[in-house]
Design an enzyme around this catalytic site. Structure first.
Site, PDB file in Angstrom:
ATOM      1  N   GLU A 240       0.846  -1.304   0.216  1.00  0.00           N
ATOM      2  CA  GLU A 240       0.007   0.109   0.169  1.00  0.00           C
ATOM      3  C   GLU A 240       0.695   1.367  -0.040  1.00  0.00           C
ATOM      4  O   GLU A 240       1.775   1.270   0.810  1.00  0.00           O
ATOM      5  CB  GLU A 240      -0.861  -0.002   1.177  1.00  0.00           C
ATOM      6  CG  GLU A 240      -2.180   0.648   1.045  1.00  0.00           C
ATOM      7  CD  GLU A 240      -3.033  -0.059  -0.283  1.00  0.00           C
ATOM      8  OE1 GLU A 240      -3.141   0.096  -1.279  1.00  0.00           O
ATOM      9  OE2 GLU A 240      -3.991  -1.226   0.501  1.00  0.00           O
TER      10      GLU A 240
ATOM     11  N   ASP B  63       3.105   2.042  -4.844  1.00  0.00           N
ATOM     12  CA  ASP B  63       2.975   2.130  -6.362  1.00  0.00           C
ATOM     13  C   ASP B  63       3.673   3.396  -7.104  1.00  0.00           C
ATOM     14  O   ASP B  63       4.154   3.454  -8.115  1.00  0.00           O
ATOM     15  CB  ASP B  63       1.794   1.830  -6.913  1.00  0.00           C
ATOM     16  CG  ASP B  63       0.546   2.576  -6.712  1.00  0.00           C
ATOM     17  OD1 ASP B  63       0.844   3.734  -5.662  1.00  0.00           O
ATOM     18  OD2 ASP B  63      -0.458   2.633  -7.380  1.00  0.00           O
TER      19      ASP B  63
ATOM     20  N   SER C  73     -26.157   8.058 -15.685  1.00  0.00           N
ATOM     21  CA  SER C  73     -25.632   7.296 -14.748  1.00  0.00           C
ATOM     22  C   SER C  73     -26.496   7.576 -13.538  1.00  0.00           C
ATOM     23  O   SER C  73     -26.232   8.578 -13.024  1.00  0.00           O
ATOM     24  CB  SER C  73     -24.133   7.738 -14.458  1.00  0.00           C
ATOM     25  OG  SER C  73     -23.784   6.615 -13.496  1.00  0.00           O
TER      26      SER C  73
ATOM     27  N   GLU D  70      -6.481  10.223 -14.675  1.00  0.00           N
ATOM     28  CA  GLU D  70      -6.429  10.596 -13.403  1.00  0.00           C
ATOM     29  C   GLU D  70      -5.500  11.615 -12.814  1.00  0.00           C
ATOM     30  O   GLU D  70      -5.980  12.473 -12.209  1.00  0.00           O
ATOM     31  CB  GLU D  70      -6.302   9.349 -12.631  1.00  0.00           C
ATOM     32  CG  GLU D  70      -6.478   9.437 -10.935  1.00  0.00           C
ATOM     33  CD  GLU D  70      -7.534   8.436 -10.577  1.00  0.00           C
ATOM     34  OE1 GLU D  70      -8.215   7.439 -11.546  1.00  0.00           O
ATOM     35  OE2 GLU D  70      -7.883   8.404  -9.396  1.00  0.00           O
TER      36      GLU D  70
ATOM     37  N   ASP E 116      -4.096   0.665  -9.564  1.00  0.00           N
ATOM     38  CA  ASP E 116      -5.460   0.597  -9.844  1.00  0.00           C
ATOM     39  C   ASP E 116      -5.827   0.153 -11.180  1.00  0.00           C
ATOM     40  O   ASP E 116      -6.447  -0.628 -11.515  1.00  0.00           O
ATOM     41  CB  ASP E 116      -6.349   2.035  -9.375  1.00  0.00           C
ATOM     42  CG  ASP E 116      -6.112   2.079  -8.048  1.00  0.00           C
ATOM     43  OD1 ASP E 116      -5.320   1.476  -7.311  1.00  0.00           O
ATOM     44  OD2 ASP E 116      -6.484   3.319  -7.686  1.00  0.00           O
TER      45      ASP E 116
ATOM     46  N   TYR F  27      -3.756  12.467   0.094  1.00  0.00           N
ATOM     47  CA  TYR F  27      -3.094  11.562  -0.915  1.00  0.00           C
ATOM     48  C   TYR F  27      -1.975  12.232  -1.609  1.00  0.00           C
ATOM     49  O   TYR F  27      -0.824  11.948  -1.702  1.00  0.00           O
ATOM     50  CB  TYR F  27      -3.903  10.913  -1.996  1.00  0.00           C
ATOM     51  CG  TYR F  27      -3.386   9.965  -2.732  1.00  0.00           C
ATOM     52  CD1 TYR F  27      -3.422   8.454  -2.519  1.00  0.00           C
ATOM     53  CD2 TYR F  27      -2.621  10.175  -3.843  1.00  0.00           C
ATOM     54  CE1 TYR F  27      -2.791   7.497  -3.498  1.00  0.00           C
ATOM     55  CE2 TYR F  27      -2.095   9.241  -4.648  1.00  0.00           C
ATOM     56  CZ  TYR F  27      -2.123   8.039  -4.283  1.00  0.00           C
ATOM     57  OH  TYR F  27      -1.493   7.046  -5.081  1.00  0.00           O
TER      58      TYR F  27
HETATM   59  C1  GLA Z   1      -5.165   4.927  -4.509  1.00  0.00           C
HETATM   60  C2  GLA Z   1      -4.107   5.272  -5.723  1.00  0.00           C
HETATM   61  C3  GLA Z   1      -3.170   3.881  -6.180  1.00  0.00           C
HETATM   62  C4  GLA Z   1      -2.538   3.655  -4.799  1.00  0.00           C
HETATM   63  C5  GLA Z   1      -3.202   3.412  -3.484  1.00  0.00           C
HETATM   64  C6  GLA Z   1      -2.543   3.284  -2.332  1.00  0.00           C
HETATM   65  O1  GLA Z   1      -6.067   3.764  -4.766  1.00  0.00           O
HETATM   66  O2  GLA Z   1      -5.135   5.288  -6.811  1.00  0.00           O
HETATM   67  O3  GLA Z   1      -2.418   4.400  -7.342  1.00  0.00           O
HETATM   68  O4  GLA Z   1      -1.681   4.502  -4.637  1.00  0.00           O
HETATM   69  O5  GLA Z   1      -4.179   4.599  -3.389  1.00  0.00           O
HETATM   70  O6  GLA Z   1      -1.730   2.001  -2.497  1.00  0.00           O
END
Ligand code: GLA
Length: 383
Positions: A32, A35, A66, A160, A172, A222
């Protein structure tokens, strides 16, 4: 499901045709927040995701309905894609189409599109990557772009990062697009080499529990973690010959303590240790050592709680409640700050664990969690 979706599409758009697509969500088992630091991750695609029904239009408009986001059809022009603060949900669709166009993959007509999701949105199961890859897959098939798996994943991530504005890594989108029934994907996010790991837990199963905590500031938090990692890497590069934080050795990590601020050091310690846990977790799976795998999940949660500081009261309570109720392993999954926990439980204990977790979590937090069984699934397709 397919017939129902077709009916809804034909009714709402007054048409007689329609092609149905499915794109899965994903759950990350371990690895986690590494990436975007060049690490290994171990996600799997889910049987929860996003369905889309499409039909060709003669003009250059994309018209989307939607029902979970809006009761009205929302149209925009493929030739002039712009953000619209009143319809933020459409950013993932627009961003994906704009990314294709910006990379030279230009659609020659518009389409009507009906979208329905079967997964919780904004809960750490990648409803956004699921939607991005649904759109990219539809356009790829409709216009015969022949994109590779890697291109699709990169385009989803590009949408994104550059349109939606979150600095997310590749996990993801790659997990969604490369999903395989009954398997997890061990992905090297530096090289995009990957390997399928069979998920066979005998009398155990994976259970996702949604904390149902709203993730208000998740995107900005984030991006803050992303920035802290970038800053740490820049500083450490002055001393060590490294490309990314995941390649730090134990010795370099120890020396980093006197180079970085205490906060930056904690972030780096999580990244470096999570990389080791992910590889150890894969070894444990290969050896069918579920207890060791489960222990590593718990250790991952502790590191995300103490060093990376992305868990929070609800997720910590949920993990502890699951462990107290009999789960052998549990950890937050996805970006954190709310969202879901992934756990390992004995199949026979399912009902009993649900009941106990529901009761304890509700008493402590004030509202109930929701439960989702994990069925590792294939990637996006025309169904
Ligand atoms: C989100 C991001 C991913 C990854 C996770 C944490 O889902 O989109 O790229 O960084 O958080 O692991």
């Amino acid at each position: 499901m397919k017939d129902q979706l077709l009916k809804a599409f034909q009714h709402d758009f007054q048409r007689h045709d329609g092609d149905v697509y499915y794109s899965p969500g994903r759950v990350n088992l371990i690895g986690e927040h590494i990436d975007y630091n060049g690490g290994y991750v171990l996600p799997c695609a889910l049987s929860y995701g996003t369905y889309g029904v499409v039909g060709k239009r003669e003009d250059m408009k994309v018209c989307v309905l939607s029902p979970s986001f809006s009761s009205k059809v929302y149209c925009f022009n493929i030739d002039e894609i712009k953000k619209d603060s009143q319809n933020r949900w459409a950013d993932y669709i627009k961003g994906s189409i704009k990314t294709l166009i910006d990379h030279g993959y230009t659609p020659t007509h518009g389409l009507d599109l009906y979208i329905e999701g079967t997964m919780p949105v904004n809960a750490g199961l990648s409803s956004s990557a699921s939607l991005e890859l649904l759109i990219i897959t539809i356009f790829d098939q409709m216009f015969h772009f022949n994109l590779t798996l890697e291109q699709k994943a990169r385009f989803g991530q590009y949408a994104e990062n550059h349109f939606v504005g979150v600095n997310s890594g590749i996990m993801d989108q790659f997990a969604v697009v490369s999903g395989k029934k009954d398997h997890a994907i061990l992905l090297n996010t530096q090289t995009l080499d990957y390997e399928y790991i069979p998920l066979d837990f005998n009398e155990y199963q994976l259970l996702i529990v949604n904390s149902n905590k709203k993730r208000g500031l998740a995107d900005s938090k984030y991006n803050e973690r992303f920035r802290e990692c970038q800053e740490s890497l820049q500083t450490l590069k002055l001393t060590f010959d490294i490309d990314n934080l995941c390649s730090l050795t134990d010795e370099q990590l120890n020396l980093s303590q006197s180079i970085l601020s205490p906060l930056h050091f904690k972030r780096v310690r999580h990244v470096q240790s999570e990389q080791k846990r992910t590889l150890a977790a894969c070894d444990a799976l290969r050896k069918n050592d579920l207890n060791q795998f489960a222990k590593l999940l718990i250790a991952s949660h502790h590191s995300l709680r103490d060093d990376y500081e992305v868990t929070g009261f609800e997720l910590d309570t949920l993990v502890q409640t699951l462990l107290d109720a009999g789960a052998i392993g549990a950890r937050m999954t996805g970006a954190g700050f709310g969202g879901c926990v992934v756990s390992i439980i004995k199949m026979d204990d399912l009902e009993c664990i649900k009941e106990s977790v529901n009761h304890v979590y509700k008493t402590k937090i004030g509202y109930e969690p929701s439960f989702y069984a994990v069925i590792p699934s294939d990637g996006p397709s025309n169904i």
